[in-house]
Design a protein around this motif. Structure first.
Motif, PDB file in Angstrom:
ATOM      1  N   UNK A   1      34.052 -55.328  32.478  1.00  0.00           N
ATOM      2  CA  UNK A   1      35.380 -55.659  32.993  1.00  0.00           C
ATOM      3  C   UNK A   1      36.208 -54.394  33.234  1.00  0.00           C
ATOM      4  N   UNK A   2      36.958 -54.354  34.334  1.00  0.00           N
ATOM      5  CA  UNK A   2      37.834 -53.212  34.593  1.00  0.00           C
ATOM      6  C   UNK A   2      39.115 -53.251  33.771  1.00  0.00           C
ATOM      7  N   UNK A   3      39.358 -54.378  33.105  1.00  0.00           N
ATOM      8  CA  UNK A   3      40.576 -54.535  32.315  1.00  0.00           C
ATOM      9  C   UNK A   3      40.212 -55.008  30.917  1.00  0.00           C
ATOM     10  N   UNK A   4      40.771 -54.330  29.924  1.00  0.00           N
ATOM     11  CA  UNK A   4      40.465 -54.723  28.556  1.00  0.00           C
ATOM     12  C   UNK A   4      41.051 -53.745  27.563  1.00  0.00           C
ATOM     13  N   UNK A   5      40.753 -53.957  26.299  1.00  0.00           N
ATOM     14  CA  UNK A   5      41.196 -53.045  25.252  1.00  0.00           C
ATOM     15  C   UNK A   5      40.425 -51.733  25.353  1.00  0.00           C
ATOM     16  N   UNK A   6      40.967 -50.696  24.754  1.00  0.00           N
ATOM     17  CA  UNK A   6      40.264 -49.415  24.671  1.00  0.00           C
ATOM     18  C   UNK A   6      39.261 -49.466  23.523  1.00  0.00           C
ATOM     19  N   UNK A   7      38.314 -48.533  23.533  1.00  0.00           N
ATOM     20  CA  UNK A   7      37.374 -48.444  22.422  1.00  0.00           C
ATOM     21  C   UNK A   7      38.109 -48.128  21.129  1.00  0.00           C
ATOM     22  N   UNK A   8      39.134 -47.305  21.184  1.00  0.00           N
ATOM     23  CA  UNK A   8      39.890 -46.980  19.977  1.00  0.00           C
ATOM     24  C   UNK A   8      40.574 -48.203  19.387  1.00  0.00           C
ATOM     25  N   UNK A   9      41.046 -49.110  20.248  1.00  0.00           N
ATOM     26  CA  UNK A   9      41.638 -50.355  19.746  1.00  0.00           C
ATOM     27  C   UNK A   9      40.564 -51.231  19.108  1.00  0.00           C
ATOM     28  N   UNK A  10      39.377 -51.246  19.687  1.00  0.00           N
ATOM     29  CA  UNK A  10      38.273 -51.994  19.081  1.00  0.00           C
ATOM     30  C   UNK A  10      37.921 -51.407  17.716  1.00  0.00           C
ATOM     31  N   UNK A  11      37.929 -50.097  17.615  1.00  0.00           N
ATOM     32  CA  UNK A  11      37.662 -49.444  16.335  1.00  0.00           C
ATOM     33  C   UNK A  11      38.747 -49.794  15.315  1.00  0.00           C
ATOM     34  N   UNK A  12      39.980 -49.827  15.760  1.00  0.00           N
ATOM     35  CA  UNK A  12      41.092 -50.201  14.895  1.00  0.00           C
ATOM     36  C   UNK A  12      40.878 -51.615  14.359  1.00  0.00           C
ATOM     37  N   UNK A  13      40.479 -52.517  15.249  1.00  0.00           N
ATOM     38  CA  UNK A  13      40.218 -53.916  14.874  1.00  0.00           C
ATOM     39  C   UNK A  13      39.145 -53.999  13.789  1.00  0.00           C
ATOM     40  N   UNK A  14      38.024 -53.330  14.015  1.00  0.00           N
ATOM     41  CA  UNK A  14      36.914 -53.380  13.072  1.00  0.00           C
ATOM     42  C   UNK A  14      37.290 -52.736  11.738  1.00  0.00           C
ATOM     43  N   UNK A  15      37.931 -51.580  11.796  1.00  0.00           N
ATOM     44  CA  UNK A  15      38.322 -50.887  10.568  1.00  0.00           C
ATOM     45  C   UNK A  15      39.302 -51.719   9.745  1.00  0.00           C
ATOM     46  N   UNK A  16      40.238 -52.369  10.431  1.00  0.00           N
ATOM     47  CA  UNK A  16      41.266 -53.156   9.758  1.00  0.00           C
ATOM     48  C   UNK A  16      40.651 -54.329   9.002  1.00  0.00           C
ATOM     49  N   UNK A  17      39.814 -55.100   9.681  1.00  0.00           N
ATOM     50  CA  UNK A  17      39.308 -56.331   9.067  1.00  0.00           C
ATOM     51  C   UNK A  17      38.126 -56.099   8.133  1.00  0.00           C
ATOM     52  N   UNK A  18      37.346 -55.056   8.361  1.00  0.00           N
ATOM     53  CA  UNK A  18      36.185 -54.827   7.506  1.00  0.00           C
ATOM     54  C   UNK A  18      36.582 -54.399   6.099  1.00  0.00           C
TER      55      UNK A  18
END
Length: 338
Positions: free
Chosen positions: A279-296
């Motif tokens: 997809x040309x539109x979406x979250x950044x990889x850093x935001x995905x990392x933030x998501x994983x780090x937060x919940x894990x």
């Protein structure tokens, strides 16, 4: 257990790129001889691959997700082993044996009647394997990190964790789509609806849902089960900015983290990431990392599933593997101060 190809140290040596004066992650990571040995290993995290793309094809999608596991494994093994990335707290179990189903899928012509339904039958066979292996990992008190394949595998994972814990499990899904479609043949678009219908999925939160790719029927289904299924929109967070990313995290946390929950991350949700539906539109990889780090780091987190990656769906195939390696390291890196 015949459902999984258990890896040994010798299996991963060709992937290691050793360098004088450094210790790579793969040099210190653990192994077991059999699945039954998991309970006696001190590592908390168990790495497992699912090399299949049948569920994506059964959903009329593009094949390629079968290659994410090997691509990411090479990247994970070659990050640095240091006090902040402790490889000794992780072991590689191996991969779900999908070889038979993948060969059978190749023999089914797209011109055949009921093509996707036949693929769905193969998906159901993989569901069973995934469920049994995940159940064993969780019963051994481990945290599985599952990589590869389509989002169809969420069903087997949720079912396996639920059966191991003897309770439904909640789930937070970082995804552009709900994968809560109708209960037709099994495919990558209905893993959560099947898990919900069969009582394995408790509360379900879709983080960053894209309005453009969610049907009216799916929105109606969410409304029907609004006490247990909730979401926030990508557009609300990143386009209109009516909800901060941190507040969005807290919405999902409030919905699901009071009990055991799974962390699902679909690479389709990351902007221009190599995936089955890039997809040309979406979250950044850093935001995905933030998501994983937060919940894990939440004590009720029970697994991480990273899916839909397709290394050949982008200009630089190695970036998918490196992206997944960052996400995995964010789970295990519990120390932030030396």
């Amino acid at each position: 257990m015949s459902f999984v190809k258990v890896y040994s140290k010798e299996d991963i040596l060709p992937l290691l790129k050793k360098r004088a004066g450094e210790t790579k992650f793969g040099e210190e990571i653990g192994f077991v001889k059999t699945v039954k040995d998991l309970k006696n290993h001190p590592a908390k995290y168990v790495l497992l691959g699912i090399p299949e793309d049948i569920g994506v094809r059964a959903n009329h999608g593009n094949q390629g997700t079968s290659k994410a596991w090997k691509a990411s494994l090479g990247s994970i093994l070659n990050i640095q082993h240091n006090p902040l990335t402790d490889a000794q707290n992780m072991l590689i179990l191996g991969e779900i044996d999908c070889e038979t189903q993948m060969k059978q899928a190749e023999s089914i012509s797209k011109e055949e009647n009921h093509y996707v339904e036949k693929l769905g039958e193969l998906v159901s066979q993989i569901d069973h394997k995934v469920c049994e292996v995940i159940k064993t990992i969780v019963e051994a008190k481990k945290f599985p990190i599952i990589i590869g394949g389509g989002h169809n595998n969420s069903y087997g994972i949720i079912k396996g964790v639920s059966q191991a814990l003897q309770n439904p499990i909640n789930c937070i899904n970082f995804d552009a789509h709900t994968d809560f479609r109708s209960l037709e043949h099994r495919h990558s678009g209905n893993g959560f609806s099947y898990a919900f219908e069969e009582g394995f999925l408790g509360n379900y939160f879709i983080f960053g849902l894209h309005r453009n790719y969610t049907s009216k029927a799916v929105f109606n289904s969410i409304e029907e089960h609004s006490k247990r299924i909730k979401f926030n929109l990508f557009e609300t967070i990143s386009i209109r900015k009516e909800l901060s990313f941190f507040d969005a995290l807290q919405e999902a946390e409030k919905c699901c983290s009071n009990e055991n929950f799974g962390i699902e991350l679909d690479l389709d949700a990351i902007e221009c990431m190599g995936s089955s539906a890039i997809s040309p539109s979406g979250f950044s990889l850093n935001e995905a990392r933030n998501f994983v780090a937060y919940f894990s780091k939440n004590s009720n987190a029970s697994y991480l599933h990273i899916c839909e990656g397709s290394p050949e769906a982008e200009i630089f195939p190695n970036q998918v593997g490196k992206a997944i390696a960052y996400l995995v390291s964010d789970v295990i890196s519990e120390k932030y101060n030396l």
